[in-house]
Design a protein around this motif. Structure first.
Motif, PDB file in Angstrom:
ATOM      1  N   TRP A   6      25.413  44.160  23.221  1.00 44.31           N
ATOM      2  CA  TRP A   6      26.061  44.379  21.928  1.00 44.31           C
ATOM      3  C   TRP A   6      27.552  44.122  22.021  1.00 44.31           C
ATOM      4  O   TRP A   6      28.174  44.309  23.066  1.00 44.31           O
ATOM      5  N   CYS A   7      28.120  43.677  20.937  1.00 43.56           N
ATOM      6  CA  CYS A   7      29.563  43.555  20.787  1.00 43.56           C
ATOM      7  C   CYS A   7      29.883  44.054  19.381  1.00 43.56           C
ATOM      8  O   CYS A   7      29.175  43.698  18.428  1.00 43.56           O
ATOM      9  N   PRO A   8      30.893  44.896  19.219  1.00 42.92           N
ATOM     10  CA  PRO A   8      31.172  45.427  17.887  1.00 42.92           C
ATOM     11  C   PRO A   8      31.573  44.333  16.899  1.00 42.92           C
ATOM     12  O   PRO A   8      32.103  43.301  17.264  1.00 42.92           O
ATOM     13  N   ILE A  28      23.220  50.967  25.395  1.00 43.97           N
ATOM     14  CA  ILE A  28      24.029  49.826  24.970  1.00 43.97           C
ATOM     15  C   ILE A  28      24.824  49.303  26.154  1.00 43.97           C
ATOM     16  O   ILE A  28      25.453  50.075  26.878  1.00 43.97           O
ATOM     17  N   LYS A  29      24.765  47.996  26.341  1.00 41.68           N
ATOM     18  CA  LYS A  29      25.627  47.317  27.305  1.00 41.68           C
ATOM     19  C   LYS A  29      26.576  46.451  26.477  1.00 41.68           C
ATOM     20  O   LYS A  29      26.147  45.489  25.831  1.00 41.68           O
ATOM     21  N   GLN A  30      27.841  46.801  26.475  1.00 39.13           N
ATOM     22  CA  GLN A  30      28.793  46.037  25.675  1.00 39.13           C
ATOM     23  C   GLN A  30      29.128  44.726  26.370  1.00 39.13           C
ATOM     24  O   GLN A  30      29.439  44.696  27.555  1.00 39.13           O
ATOM     25  N   ASP A  32      31.638  41.512  25.808  1.00 40.21           N
ATOM     26  CA  ASP A  32      32.744  40.920  25.058  1.00 40.21           C
ATOM     27  C   ASP A  32      32.468  39.419  24.969  1.00 40.21           C
ATOM     28  O   ASP A  32      32.594  38.696  25.957  1.00 40.21           O
ATOM     29  N   ARG A 195      29.231  53.766  15.442  1.00 38.88           N
ATOM     30  CA  ARG A 195      29.394  53.194  16.777  1.00 38.88           C
ATOM     31  C   ARG A 195      30.322  51.981  16.767  1.00 38.88           C
ATOM     32  O   ARG A 195      30.854  51.595  17.797  1.00 38.88           O
ATOM     33  N   GLU A 196      30.464  51.362  15.597  1.00 38.92           N
ATOM     34  CA  GLU A 196      31.318  50.174  15.477  1.00 38.92           C
ATOM     35  C   GLU A 196      32.810  50.522  15.522  1.00 38.92           C
ATOM     36  O   GLU A 196      33.641  49.669  15.784  1.00 38.92           O
TER      37      GLU A 196
END
Length: 198
Positions: A6-8, A28-30, A32, A195-196
């Motif tokens: 995920w990426c915001p 969640i694994k962010q 970029d 979460r964003e």
């Protein structure tokens, strides 16, 4: 446990909303998406061949693209609730709306942003105005795209209509504005939006 890459403030918000609707455990694994080092995560590279978010890992299953993820999750974890069962006659309409965002709505948004000349004969998505009319018509039978039943199609399309509003290209439409408000009122959508925030 399901892992969401995920990426915001990207299309990954759709997958996050879907996971919140399911109530299944997930992590969640962010990623970029602007950072090649972050995108080099080996699991992410397998889950998302194009290096785009969202993507998920669910056991041995890897799925990318927000519409595909939402369809996969609805069928696997919520068949009959967030997705009609495979033998349900409403399945065809549901699949149409599941594919509406990547096949019609997003290309029509690109047309609008890019200032492209509308060409509904040659463009597979029709044009921006016909996309809006189709959405309004699709919501004429109930509060949701499938009538009274909220489904994964509303996650994908509802998040996209919200993007239209955020980007200032949603034309005046009480039908679509009401739809966005109903989506925003869902507790799962509110949790995903929270979460964003940084």
């Amino acid at each position: 446990m399901i892992t969401l890459f995920w990426c915001p403030q990207t299309r990954a918000g759709r997958a996050l909303w879907m996971l919140e609707e399911l109530g299944e455990p997930f992590e969640i694994k962010q990623i970029d998406i602007r950072d090649e080092k972050s995108k080099a995560n080996p699991l992410f590279k397998v889950a998302s061949p194009m290096g785009k978010v969202p993507a998920i890992k669910d056991g041995d299953a890897m799925v990318s693209d927000s519409a595909a993820i939402c369809l996969y999750l609805a069928d696997r974890y919520s068949s009959g609730n967030l997705a009609p069962a495979l033998d349900d006659l409403s399945r065809g309409a549901f699949l149409y709306w599941m594919m509406f965002t990547p096949g019609v709505l997003e290309p029509a948004m690109a047309e609008k942003f890019g200032g492209w000349e509308p060409n509904p004969i040659q463009h597979g998505w029709g044009d921006f105005d016909s996309m809006i009319k189709t959405l309004e018509s699709g919501l004429s039978k109930g509060p949701w795209l499938m009538g009274n039943q909220f489904t994964a199609a509303d996650v994908v399309v509802g998040a996209s209509v919200n993007f239209l509003k955020i980007f200032g290209i949603l034309p005046e439409s009480p039908v679509l504005e009401g739809y966005v408000e109903r989506c925003l009122d869902r507790p799962a959508f509110q949790r995903s939006l929270a979460r964003e925030q940084p």
